[in-house]
Every structure is written in C-alpha cells, then in structure tokens.
Design a protein around this motif. Structure first.
Motif, PDB file in Angstrom:
ATOM      1  N   LEU A 126      19.250  30.856  40.829  1.00  0.00           N
ATOM      2  CA  LEU A 126      20.548  30.432  41.335  1.00  0.00           C
ATOM      3  C   LEU A 126      21.509  30.096  40.196  1.00  0.00           C
ATOM      4  O   LEU A 126      22.708  30.375  40.276  1.00  0.00           O
ATOM      5  N   VAL A 127      20.987  29.488  39.146  1.00  0.00           N
ATOM      6  CA  VAL A 127      21.827  29.189  37.987  1.00  0.00           C
ATOM      7  C   VAL A 127      22.346  30.488  37.372  1.00  0.00           C
ATOM      8  O   VAL A 127      23.534  30.607  37.028  1.00  0.00           O
ATOM      9  N   LEU A 128      21.468  31.476  37.232  1.00  0.00           N
ATOM     10  CA  LEU A 128      21.900  32.759  36.667  1.00  0.00           C
ATOM     11  C   LEU A 128      22.892  33.466  37.576  1.00  0.00           C
ATOM     12  O   LEU A 128      23.822  34.128  37.108  1.00  0.00           O
ATOM     13  N   HIS A 129      22.710  33.330  38.892  1.00  0.00           N
ATOM     14  CA  HIS A 129      23.677  33.924  39.821  1.00  0.00           C
ATOM     15  C   HIS A 129      25.076  33.346  39.602  1.00  0.00           C
ATOM     16  O   HIS A 129      26.080  34.052  39.725  1.00  0.00           O
ATOM     17  N   LEU A 130      25.125  32.056  39.289  1.00  0.00           N
ATOM     18  CA  LEU A 130      26.418  31.409  39.053  1.00  0.00           C
ATOM     19  C   LEU A 130      27.010  31.811  37.707  1.00  0.00           C
ATOM     20  O   LEU A 130      28.211  32.042  37.581  1.00  0.00           O
ATOM     21  N   LEU A 131      26.142  31.901  36.696  1.00  0.00           N
ATOM     22  CA  LEU A 131      26.612  32.175  35.342  1.00  0.00           C
ATOM     23  C   LEU A 131      26.855  33.657  35.086  1.00  0.00           C
ATOM     24  O   LEU A 131      27.675  34.022  34.232  1.00  0.00           O
ATOM     25  N   PHE A 132      26.134  34.494  35.792  1.00  0.00           N
ATOM     26  CA  PHE A 132      26.201  35.931  35.521  1.00  0.00           C
ATOM     27  C   PHE A 132      26.237  36.701  36.845  1.00  0.00           C
ATOM     28  O   PHE A 132      25.274  37.359  37.228  1.00  0.00           O
ATOM     29  N   PRO A 133      27.352  36.629  37.575  1.00  0.00           N
ATOM     30  CA  PRO A 133      27.460  37.420  38.808  1.00  0.00           C
ATOM     31  C   PRO A 133      27.338  38.902  38.485  1.00  0.00           C
ATOM     32  O   PRO A 133      27.868  39.368  37.472  1.00  0.00           O
ATOM     33  N   LEU A 134      26.634  39.634  39.341  1.00  0.00           N
ATOM     34  CA  LEU A 134      26.332  41.025  39.034  1.00  0.00           C
ATOM     35  C   LEU A 134      26.361  41.869  40.305  1.00  0.00           C
ATOM     36  O   LEU A 134      25.655  41.580  41.276  1.00  0.00           O
ATOM     37  N   ALA A 135      27.174  42.893  40.297  1.00  0.00           N
ATOM     38  CA  ALA A 135      27.218  43.834  41.417  1.00  0.00           C
ATOM     39  C   ALA A 135      25.989  44.731  41.364  1.00  0.00           C
ATOM     40  O   ALA A 135      25.611  45.211  40.295  1.00  0.00           O
ATOM     41  N   PRO A 136      25.336  44.978  42.487  1.00  0.00           N
ATOM     42  CA  PRO A 136      24.156  45.847  42.501  1.00  0.00           C
ATOM     43  C   PRO A 136      24.551  47.294  42.234  1.00  0.00           C
ATOM     44  O   PRO A 136      25.711  47.681  42.419  1.00  0.00           O
ATOM     45  N   PRO A 137      23.602  48.123  41.813  1.00  0.00           N
ATOM     46  CA  PRO A 137      23.937  49.523  41.494  1.00  0.00           C
ATOM     47  C   PRO A 137      24.484  50.307  42.683  1.00  0.00           C
ATOM     48  O   PRO A 137      25.260  51.253  42.479  1.00  0.00           O
ATOM     49  N   ARG A 138      24.144  49.933  43.913  1.00  0.00           N
ATOM     50  CA  ARG A 138      24.658  50.658  45.081  1.00  0.00           C
ATOM     51  C   ARG A 138      26.172  50.494  45.228  1.00  0.00           C
ATOM     52  O   ARG A 138      26.822  51.293  45.905  1.00  0.00           O
ATOM     53  N   LEU A 139      26.748  49.450  44.606  1.00  0.00           N
ATOM     54  CA  LEU A 139      28.191  49.226  44.680  1.00  0.00           C
ATOM     55  C   LEU A 139      28.929  49.719  43.450  1.00  0.00           C
ATOM     56  O   LEU A 139      30.165  49.680  43.416  1.00  0.00           O
ATOM     57  N   LEU A 140      28.201  50.166  42.447  1.00  0.00           N
ATOM     58  CA  LEU A 140      28.813  50.595  41.192  1.00  0.00           C
ATOM     59  C   LEU A 140      28.904  52.122  41.177  1.00  0.00           C
ATOM     60  O   LEU A 140      27.880  52.819  41.096  1.00  0.00           O
ATOM     61  N   ALA A 141      30.109  52.641  41.246  1.00  0.00           N
ATOM     62  CA  ALA A 141      30.300  54.093  41.338  1.00  0.00           C
ATOM     63  C   ALA A 141      29.727  54.823  40.134  1.00  0.00           C
ATOM     64  O   ALA A 141      29.255  55.968  40.252  1.00  0.00           O
ATOM     65  N   ALA A 142      29.738  54.186  38.960  1.00  0.00           N
ATOM     66  CA  ALA A 142      29.274  54.837  37.736  1.00  0.00           C
ATOM     67  C   ALA A 142      27.806  55.219  37.790  1.00  0.00           C
ATOM     68  O   ALA A 142      27.360  56.117  37.062  1.00  0.00           O
TER      69      ALA A 142
END
Length: 280
Positions: A126-142
């Motif tokens: 949970l701490v990492l989720h707050l400090l480092f939000p990250l979009a999953p690969p399914r949402l990243l067009a690249a």
C-alpha cells in the motif's frame, strides 16, 4: 495416528491458537485498510502512466522477456483467455482466505507468523501504491497488449475513469503474486507431505495469469517477491526469545524422532516451546 506419525506439535497448536473473534476482527480490519488504502492512491493518472513508460522501458533495457510472449499463449481462441481472466478474478482472495482458515484450524502456531507476514507485505504494498502509482500494461498503448478481461471476460474492473471501487493504477507490487507466493511458502513450511513441493505451482500459474492478462508487468512480481522475502526474513526466523522458529527443511518432527534426539524422555519439548512462543 500412531506414535510414529503423530505430529509432536499437536498440544502446542491448541495453546497457540489465537481467539477466533479477535482474529476475525483483525482480518476484517486489515481488509478494510487494504481497500481504503487503494482508494487513497487514486487521482494520480498522469504520474501512473509516466511510471508505466519508465517500467516498460526499464524491462526492455535489462532484457526481461516481453509480456506479449505470455499473452500470445492465451489468444488462441476465447477459451484460454476466459479461463485466465476467471482465475485472476476468482482465485486471489478465496485461496488466501482458505489458506489462513486452514492454518488457523490445523496449524495455528504457523497461522500466527503467516498472518503477520501477509499483513506486513500488504502494508508495504500500500505504501508503494501511494509512492509509485503505476498503470497496468493493459492500459498502456505502448505495450501493444490486449486487455483480455475487457475483450473475453470476465472483468473485475470498470472504466478507469469512472471506477470508484478499485484503484487500477496500483500495479506495483502485485499482491496477486505476493499472496500466492506466501500461500505456497506457508503450506510448504506447515506441512510435511512430499507433495507439498507442488504448491509452488500456484504462484507460477498466478504469475503467468497476471502477465498474460496484461494486468501486471514482470517487475511487479519481482518487487512483490522482494517484499515477501524481507517480511519472511524479519518475521519468520525468530521467536520472542530469540530462538529459531521454523525450519524449511524439516517442517515437523514426530514424537518418535523428537524423543530420540532428547533421549526419549521429553518428546518434542523444544518444538513445543518454539511453537508456543510463536503464539505470543
């Protein structure tokens, strides 16, 4: 069971079992903290996508295998993708809950440290989720990956712009993988059957599912593994008195073997002391 197969820790397990009501309230409280904590991490969409590009580029720079290689195995018809999506949606929480319930009923001394490790890993995540939000690969067009849940179903997520029930920008670390790995470790430690070494199949299958469905990067699972290793290193080896709690090589000693080790006078005395200490 006869004297040759009866676990020496049976009596100490009864002493070590924590009160049921307290444990139910504690686990429910941890679940609520987990849900609310994920909600606190919402609202960082731009940063989440910037971090996603960084993770994707880093994986390519260090030559990690492409997530697409796993996903391609699921795209040969609707069946494999649908099964993987169902596994992702339906196994995560029930398998972990069943693991904790079984430990509480059958190996309560092991339940204590397992619950502590899961709580520690979840809190760190949970701490990492707050400090480092990250979009999953399914949402990243690249990435060029397919959102298999949206295409083949079933899906546990709605539109990221309107989904208020979950935080879809908390990909790192993967608690799906971290919890699955902890289930395997816990069952290997708490049981003595030769078949216990098949339990790693659960985290391996979970890893293929979370990557193949484009819900996580390889790096999400690697970070979850590191967090679990740190939690185990701190919580597992030592009792409050400073003695070794669990041996991965020999999860249980029988009364017969314990008696031989101590002259047959006090069977499994040291094991009982260690397990009783774990419940405090």
């Amino acid at each position: 069971m006869n004297a040759r197969t009866e676990p020496a820790h049976a009596g100490s397990d009864a002493i070590a079992r924590p009160p049921l009501v307290r444990e139910l309230l504690l686990v429910a409280g941890l679940f609520l903290v987990y849900k609310f904590g994920r909600q606190l991490a919402t609202g960082h969409t731009g940063e989440a996508f910037r971090n996603a590009h960084r993770v994707w580029d880093f994986e390519r720079a260090v030559h990690l295998p492409g997530e697409g290689a796993v996903q391609s195995l699921l795209l040969h018809g609707d069946g494999p993708a649908h099964i993987a999506n169902t596994y992702y949606a339906a196994v995560h929480f029930p398998a972990t809950a069943a693991f904790l319930v079984w430990l509480y009923l059958r190996r309560p001394a092991h339940y204590v440290w397992a619950r502590r490790v899961l709580a520690a890993v979840t809190a760190a995540a949970l701490v990492l989720h707050l400090l480092f939000p990250l979009a999953p690969p399914r949402l990243l067009a690249a990435t060029g990956l397919v959102d298999t849940a949206r295409v083949y179903g079933p899906s546990v997520y709605g539109d990221p712009a309107t989904d208020t029930l979950s935080n879809q920008f908390a990909a790192m670390p993967s608690l799906h993988f971290g919890w699955a790995l902890m289930v395997a470790v816990g069952l290997i430690v708490a049981t003595r059957s030769r078949w216990r070494w098949l339990w790693p199949a659960h985290p391996v299958l979970t890893l293929l599912v979370i990557v193949g469905t484009a819900n996580h990067y390889w790096l999400d699972a690697i970070v979850a593994t590191v967090l679990l290793g740190l939690a185990l290193a701190v919580i597992l080896p030592w009792t409050p008195s400073g003695g070794t709690l669990i041996s991965l090589r020999s999860p249980h000693r029988t009364q017969t073997t314990a008696g031989r080790a101590q002259g047959g006078l006090v069977p499994a005395q040291r094991d009982e002391q260690a397990l009783a200490g774990a419940g405090r």
